[in-house]
Design a protein around this motif. Structure first.
Motif, PDB file in Angstrom:
ATOM      1  N   THR A 167      -3.368   5.484   4.442  1.00 30.99           N
ATOM      2  CA  THR A 167      -4.160   4.369   3.820  1.00 30.99           C
ATOM      3  C   THR A 167      -3.393   4.375   2.720  1.00 30.99           C
ATOM      4  O   THR A 167      -2.980   5.150   2.278  1.00 30.99           O
ATOM      5  CB  THR A 167      -5.543   4.635   3.771  1.00 30.99           C
ATOM      6  OG1 THR A 167      -5.503   5.977   2.852  1.00 30.99           O
ATOM      7  CG2 THR A 167      -6.349   4.384   4.347  1.00 30.99           C
ATOM      8  N   GLU A 223     -10.729   2.070  11.061  1.00 29.07           N
ATOM      9  CA  GLU A 223     -11.826   1.888  10.422  1.00 29.07           C
ATOM     10  C   GLU A 223     -13.054   2.290  11.221  1.00 29.07           C
ATOM     11  O   GLU A 223     -13.149   1.104  12.348  1.00 29.07           O
ATOM     12  CB  GLU A 223     -11.434   0.366   9.967  1.00 29.07           C
ATOM     13  CG  GLU A 223     -11.035   0.561   8.510  1.00 29.07           C
ATOM     14  CD  GLU A 223     -10.572  -0.874   7.291  1.00 29.07           C
ATOM     15  OE1 GLU A 223     -11.772  -0.037   6.550  1.00 29.07           O
ATOM     16  OE2 GLU A 223     -11.146  -0.997   7.892  1.00 29.07           O
ATOM     17  N   GLY A 231      -7.431   3.270  -0.379  1.00 28.51           N
ATOM     18  CA  GLY A 231      -8.541   3.708   1.337  1.00 28.51           C
ATOM     19  C   GLY A 231      -8.214   1.921   2.177  1.00 28.51           C
ATOM     20  O   GLY A 231      -8.765   2.027   3.216  1.00 28.51           O
ATOM     21  N   ASN A 232      -7.387   1.260   1.213  1.00 23.83           N
ATOM     22  CA  ASN A 232      -7.274   0.746   2.567  1.00 23.83           C
ATOM     23  C   ASN A 232      -6.312   0.570   3.365  1.00 23.83           C
ATOM     24  O   ASN A 232      -5.311   1.113   3.001  1.00 23.83           O
ATOM     25  CB  ASN A 232      -6.684  -0.479   1.817  1.00 23.83           C
ATOM     26  CG  ASN A 232      -7.815  -1.296   0.127  1.00 23.83           C
ATOM     27  OD1 ASN A 232      -8.442  -1.555   0.820  1.00 23.83           O
ATOM     28  ND2 ASN A 232      -7.482  -1.227  -0.740  1.00 23.83           N
ATOM     29  N   PRO A 269     -12.654   6.403  -3.296  1.00 27.05           N
ATOM     30  CA  PRO A 269     -12.328   7.518  -1.772  1.00 27.05           C
ATOM     31  C   PRO A 269     -11.892   8.882  -1.245  1.00 27.05           C
ATOM     32  O   PRO A 269     -11.630   9.110  -2.320  1.00 27.05           O
ATOM     33  CB  PRO A 269     -11.117   6.417  -1.389  1.00 27.05           C
ATOM     34  CG  PRO A 269     -10.330   5.457  -2.267  1.00 27.05           C
ATOM     35  CD  PRO A 269     -10.777   5.587  -3.632  1.00 27.05           C
ATOM     36  N   ARG A 320       0.776  -1.509  -0.075  1.00 26.52           N
ATOM     37  CA  ARG A 320       0.213  -0.367  -0.087  1.00 26.52           C
ATOM     38  C   ARG A 320       0.686   1.017   0.196  1.00 26.52           C
ATOM     39  O   ARG A 320       0.390   2.685  -0.757  1.00 26.52           O
ATOM     40  CB  ARG A 320      -0.587  -0.320   1.069  1.00 26.52           C
ATOM     41  CG  ARG A 320      -2.000  -1.257   1.010  1.00 26.52           C
ATOM     42  CD  ARG A 320      -2.581  -1.957   1.982  1.00 26.52           C
ATOM     43  NE  ARG A 320      -4.077  -2.521   1.385  1.00 26.52           N
ATOM     44  CZ  ARG A 320      -4.131  -3.537   2.555  1.00 26.52           C
ATOM     45  NH1 ARG A 320      -5.064  -2.385   3.682  1.00 26.52           N
ATOM     46  NH2 ARG A 320      -4.917  -3.560   1.925  1.00 26.52           N
ATOM     47  N   LYS A 346     -13.326   3.186   1.150  1.00 22.68           N
ATOM     48  CA  LYS A 346     -12.539   2.330   0.614  1.00 22.68           C
ATOM     49  C   LYS A 346     -12.533   1.110  -0.644  1.00 22.68           C
ATOM     50  O   LYS A 346     -14.303   0.953  -0.991  1.00 22.68           O
ATOM     51  CB  LYS A 346     -11.420   1.322   1.339  1.00 22.68           C
ATOM     52  CG  LYS A 346     -12.630  -0.180   2.180  1.00 22.68           C
ATOM     53  CD  LYS A 346     -11.387  -0.884   2.915  1.00 22.68           C
ATOM     54  CE  LYS A 346     -12.744  -2.052   3.505  1.00 22.68           C
ATOM     55  NZ  LYS A 346     -11.447  -2.734   4.223  1.00 22.68           N
TER      56      LYS A 346
END
Length: 228
Positions: free
Chosen positions: A136, A150, A140-141, A191, A91, A169
């Protein structure tokens, strides 16, 4: 590693592990994250490998203390750390490729897969500094060990119609398909953007990002975009 990573594994030990352990641990992590049953068949489907190949790798991971068998596959403490380390790198690299190198979304997932197994903690920290320490990925993760919280969210397919939501996300599962990612980016399903749900049926939903510009999303996509 920084950002509150627990010292479960030292980097020198991790570097000795085969890349197949990286990909399988990460697949189990993503299946858990997506709420998908974690069976060897699911891991094989996720990775696009044969079930026999996955069974062999999982057996070796079990012998190495990374996986244990219950009703489903479960990562041990060491296995979970390995998986989160790879997901974290993934990410961060996605952010770097999109924001610094300006790669289009449909190229980012597969480029990231080439980088994630070789990124050192020194380079990871340098990327984070350039990026401003995001919590993130661009989809969006959450970046593991970034202290990201979250909040409550729901799948786009499940929410009420005639209401506007914020896109939080996009599932890892959708990221693997470059045509879907291209579609989402083209239609600004990103996102942070707002999305209005005007209609819903068994197979699809009708949405709008920009006022009076409506289009359909099939059930598969709508169940893998999360909103609040």
């Amino acid at each position: 590693m920084s950002n509150n990573n627990p010292n479960v594994f030292i980097e020198r030990e991790i570097e000795k592990l085969p890349n197949s352990f990286y990909s399988h641990a990460e697949a189990i992590f993503h299946l858990n994250e997506a709420g998908i049953e974690v069976k060897q068949t699911r891991v094989a489907d996720w990775l696009g490998f044969s079930r026999a190949n996955v069974s062999q790798v999982i057996g070796r991971m079990q012998n190495s203390g990374l996986v244990e068998f219950t009703d489903e596959l479960k990562l041990t403490k060491k296995g979970d750390y390995l998986a989160k380390m790879i997901a974290r790198r993934h990410r961060i690299i996605e952010r770097f490729l999109t924001e610094v190198l300006d790669l289009p979304w449909e190229k980012v997932y597969f480029e990231t897969k080439k980088w994630e197994n070789v990124l050192s903690s020194i380079t990871e920290d340098a990327m984070l500094k350039i990026l401003g320490n995001p919590k993130t990925g661009p989809f969006g993760n959450p970046i593991p060990y970034s202290n990201y919280f979250e909040g409550p969210m729901d799948k786009l397919y499940n929410v009420k119609t005639n209401k506007k939501y914020s896109i939080i996300k996009i599932s890892e599962e959708l990221k693997k398909d470059s045509s879907i990612i291209t579609f989402l980016q083209k239609n600004n399903i990103l996102p942070g953007n707002k999305i209005f749900i005007s209609d819903s049926n068994e197979y699809s939903i009708t949405v709008s990002i920009n006022k009076d510009q409506f289009f359909g999303l099939d059930k598969f996509i709508a169940k893998r975009v999360f909103v609040s």
